[in-house]
Motif scaffolding. Structure first.
Motif, PDB file in Angstrom:
ATOM      1  N   GLU A  19       0.807  -1.212   0.000  1.00  0.00           N
ATOM      2  CA  GLU A  19       0.000   0.000   0.000  1.00  0.00           C
ATOM      3  C   GLU A  19       0.844   1.268   0.000  1.00  0.00           C
ATOM      4  O   GLU A  19       0.526   2.233  -0.691  1.00  0.00           O
ATOM      5  CB  GLU A  19      -0.933   0.012   1.232  1.00  0.00           C
ATOM      6  CG  GLU A  19      -2.000  -1.072   1.202  1.00  0.00           C
ATOM      7  CD  GLU A  19      -3.028  -0.806   0.119  1.00  0.00           C
ATOM      8  OE1 GLU A  19      -3.230   0.373  -0.239  1.00  0.00           O
ATOM      9  OE2 GLU A  19      -3.630  -1.772  -0.373  1.00  0.00           O
ATOM     10  N   PHE A  20       1.892   1.274   0.788  1.00  0.00           N
ATOM     11  CA  PHE A  20       2.596   2.526   1.031  1.00  0.00           C
ATOM     12  C   PHE A  20       3.976   2.615   0.362  1.00  0.00           C
ATOM     13  O   PHE A  20       4.572   3.677   0.356  1.00  0.00           O
ATOM     14  CB  PHE A  20       2.750   2.737   2.537  1.00  0.00           C
ATOM     15  CG  PHE A  20       1.423   2.821   3.240  1.00  0.00           C
ATOM     16  CD1 PHE A  20       0.623   3.935   3.100  1.00  0.00           C
ATOM     17  CD2 PHE A  20       0.971   1.762   4.018  1.00  0.00           C
ATOM     18  CE1 PHE A  20      -0.608   4.009   3.734  1.00  0.00           C
ATOM     19  CE2 PHE A  20      -0.259   1.842   4.657  1.00  0.00           C
ATOM     20  CZ  PHE A  20      -1.056   2.968   4.512  1.00  0.00           C
ATOM     21  N   PRO A  80       2.137   3.802  -3.846  1.00  0.00           N
ATOM     22  CA  PRO A  80       1.774   4.991  -3.067  1.00  0.00           C
ATOM     23  C   PRO A  80       0.644   5.789  -3.703  1.00  0.00           C
ATOM     24  O   PRO A  80      -0.146   6.422  -3.002  1.00  0.00           O
ATOM     25  CB  PRO A  80       3.079   5.793  -3.029  1.00  0.00           C
ATOM     26  CG  PRO A  80       3.856   5.319  -4.217  1.00  0.00           C
ATOM     27  CD  PRO A  80       3.505   3.872  -4.362  1.00  0.00           C
ATOM     28  N   HIS A  81       0.548   5.754  -5.042  1.00  0.00           N
ATOM     29  CA  HIS A  81      -0.508   6.516  -5.703  1.00  0.00           C
ATOM     30  C   HIS A  81      -1.883   5.973  -5.327  1.00  0.00           C
ATOM     31  O   HIS A  81      -2.804   6.742  -5.009  1.00  0.00           O
ATOM     32  CB  HIS A  81      -0.332   6.450  -7.218  1.00  0.00           C
ATOM     33  CG  HIS A  81      -1.485   7.050  -7.976  1.00  0.00           C
ATOM     34  ND1 HIS A  81      -1.758   8.399  -7.964  1.00  0.00           N
ATOM     35  CD2 HIS A  81      -2.455   6.461  -8.736  1.00  0.00           C
ATOM     36  CE1 HIS A  81      -2.839   8.636  -8.688  1.00  0.00           C
ATOM     37  NE2 HIS A  81      -3.272   7.485  -9.175  1.00  0.00           N
ATOM     38  N   ALA A 102      -2.661   4.282  -2.715  1.00  0.00           N
ATOM     39  CA  ALA A 102      -2.891   4.561  -1.297  1.00  0.00           C
ATOM     40  C   ALA A 102      -3.374   5.997  -1.120  1.00  0.00           C
ATOM     41  O   ALA A 102      -4.264   6.277  -0.304  1.00  0.00           O
ATOM     42  CB  ALA A 102      -1.611   4.325  -0.502  1.00  0.00           C
ATOM     43  N   GLU A 103      -2.822   6.903  -1.901  1.00  0.00           N
ATOM     44  CA  GLU A 103      -3.224   8.304  -1.806  1.00  0.00           C
ATOM     45  C   GLU A 103      -4.666   8.481  -2.278  1.00  0.00           C
ATOM     46  O   GLU A 103      -5.442   9.233  -1.664  1.00  0.00           O
ATOM     47  CB  GLU A 103      -2.285   9.162  -2.657  1.00  0.00           C
ATOM     48  CG  GLU A 103      -2.589  10.651  -2.595  1.00  0.00           C
ATOM     49  CD  GLU A 103      -1.625  11.468  -3.433  1.00  0.00           C
ATOM     50  OE1 GLU A 103      -1.918  12.666  -3.645  1.00  0.00           O
ATOM     51  OE2 GLU A 103      -0.592  10.909  -3.870  1.00  0.00           O
ATOM     52  N   ALA A 128      -6.973   7.202   0.339  1.00  0.00           N
ATOM     53  CA  ALA A 128      -7.014   8.134   1.473  1.00  0.00           C
ATOM     54  C   ALA A 128      -7.919   9.323   1.150  1.00  0.00           C
ATOM     55  O   ALA A 128      -8.669   9.799   2.013  1.00  0.00           O
ATOM     56  CB  ALA A 128      -5.603   8.610   1.802  1.00  0.00           C
ATOM     57  N   GLU A 129      -7.864   9.802  -0.082  1.00  0.00           N
ATOM     58  CA  GLU A 129      -8.718  10.915  -0.497  1.00  0.00           C
ATOM     59  C   GLU A 129     -10.191  10.510  -0.478  1.00  0.00           C
ATOM     60  O   GLU A 129     -11.057  11.294  -0.064  1.00  0.00           O
ATOM     61  CB  GLU A 129      -8.317  11.388  -1.895  1.00  0.00           C
ATOM     62  CG  GLU A 129      -6.958  12.081  -1.949  1.00  0.00           C
ATOM     63  CD  GLU A 129      -6.549  12.452  -3.365  1.00  0.00           C
ATOM     64  OE1 GLU A 129      -7.299  12.074  -4.303  1.00  0.00           O
ATOM     65  OE2 GLU A 129      -5.515  13.103  -3.537  1.00  0.00           O
ATOM     66  N   LYS A 176     -11.360  10.357   3.075  1.00  0.00           N
ATOM     67  CA  LYS A 176     -11.557  11.706   3.598  1.00  0.00           C
ATOM     68  C   LYS A 176     -12.859  12.298   3.072  1.00  0.00           C
ATOM     69  O   LYS A 176     -13.620  12.943   3.820  1.00  0.00           O
ATOM     70  CB  LYS A 176     -10.376  12.589   3.206  1.00  0.00           C
ATOM     71  CG  LYS A 176     -10.447  13.999   3.786  1.00  0.00           C
ATOM     72  CD  LYS A 176      -9.203  14.801   3.405  1.00  0.00           C
ATOM     73  CE  LYS A 176      -9.286  16.212   3.977  1.00  0.00           C
ATOM     74  NZ  LYS A 176      -8.080  17.015   3.610  1.00  0.00           N
TER      75      LYS A 176
END
Length: 240
Positions: free
Chosen positions: A43-44, A48-49, A51-52, A55-56, A59
């Motif tokens: 994931e990280f 990373p993309h 995962a980002e 996360a968005e 949120k």
């Protein structure tokens, strides 16, 4: 209706926990630390993309749920609609909340039902199955028993809280269509259904106490069946 939806959501939470446990328990037994490490690496570090992006979305979902709780239905609807349109793993959950927003915010029952029906799947994720069940509750008064059974699909056979709620809905519809025998049979099974939530069991007991037991159909003997159906003529006595 809102109480039923809350019970669906509670069954969903229980069912989701059970599904996750059944799916991953071997990995837990075999090496939880290794699994967590691999997931974290994937994931990280490797992606990373993605995962980002996740996360968005998380949120945005949190923001929409906060707006819904604060009564800001317009912004909450826009946020949930965008999450649903992205067709991600979060979309089925967002669809459930979008339907709630439409129903609470403007009383748009038809719009809420359409969202649930579109996102609901009998063989999908727990959130998709919950959406399907909610859509079935919303449509129960306007469709036939056969149509309701078709809509629920395999969900009505599932040994889970959601499956028990689906079977309860079918029992209620059978009674509404004038089939108390089938309704009693279904409620009696729910009464002893190990997967049924306590609310379903209590309502089954209440229904069994309220629905009259159908009268047993008399069975004709062969002699009765062969007897003439028309009355025999009687001979009147005449005086001399």
């Amino acid at each position: 209706m809102s109480d039923i939806f809350e019970e669906v959501d509670e069954s969903l939470r229980q069912d989701k926990i059970e599904t996750i446990w059944k799916r991953y328990r071997l990995f837990v037994y075999g090496g939880a630390a290794l699994l967590i490490g691999a997931v974290a690496l994937n994931e990280f570090v490797l992606h990373p993309h993605f995962a980002e992006v996740r996360a968005e979305r998380a949120k945005a979902f949190e923001q929409a749920t906060t707006q819904l709780a604060d009564g800001d239905y317009t912004d909450a609807e826009a946020g949930f609609r965008e999450l649903v349109s992205e067709e991600s793993s979060l979309s089925p959950l967002a669809a459930n909340f979008l339907a709630q927003t439409l129903y609470e915010g403007s009383g748009d029952a038809a719009g809420a039902t359409e969202v649930l029906a579109t996102s609901g799947k009998a063989d999908g994720t727990p959130f998709e199955r919950a959406a399907l069940l909610k859509a079935a509750y919303a449509k129960a008064d306007t469709v036939s028993l056969a149509e309701l059974e078709t809509l629920l699909g395999d969900l009505k056979e599932e040994e889970s809280g959601l499956g028990a709620l689906a079977r309860e809905l079918i029992a209620a519809k059978a009674y509404a269509e004038g089939d108390p025998a089938r309704a009693r049979t279904a409620y009696n099974r729910l009464k002893f259904d190990a997967a049924a939530p306590q609310g379903v069991v209590r309502r089954a007991e209440i229904a069994l106490a309220a629905i009259p037991i159908p009268e047993e159909t008399a069975i004709e003997t062969p002699a009765e069946a062969a007897a003439p159906t028309e009355p025999s003529e009687t001979t009147e006595e005449t005086g001399q």
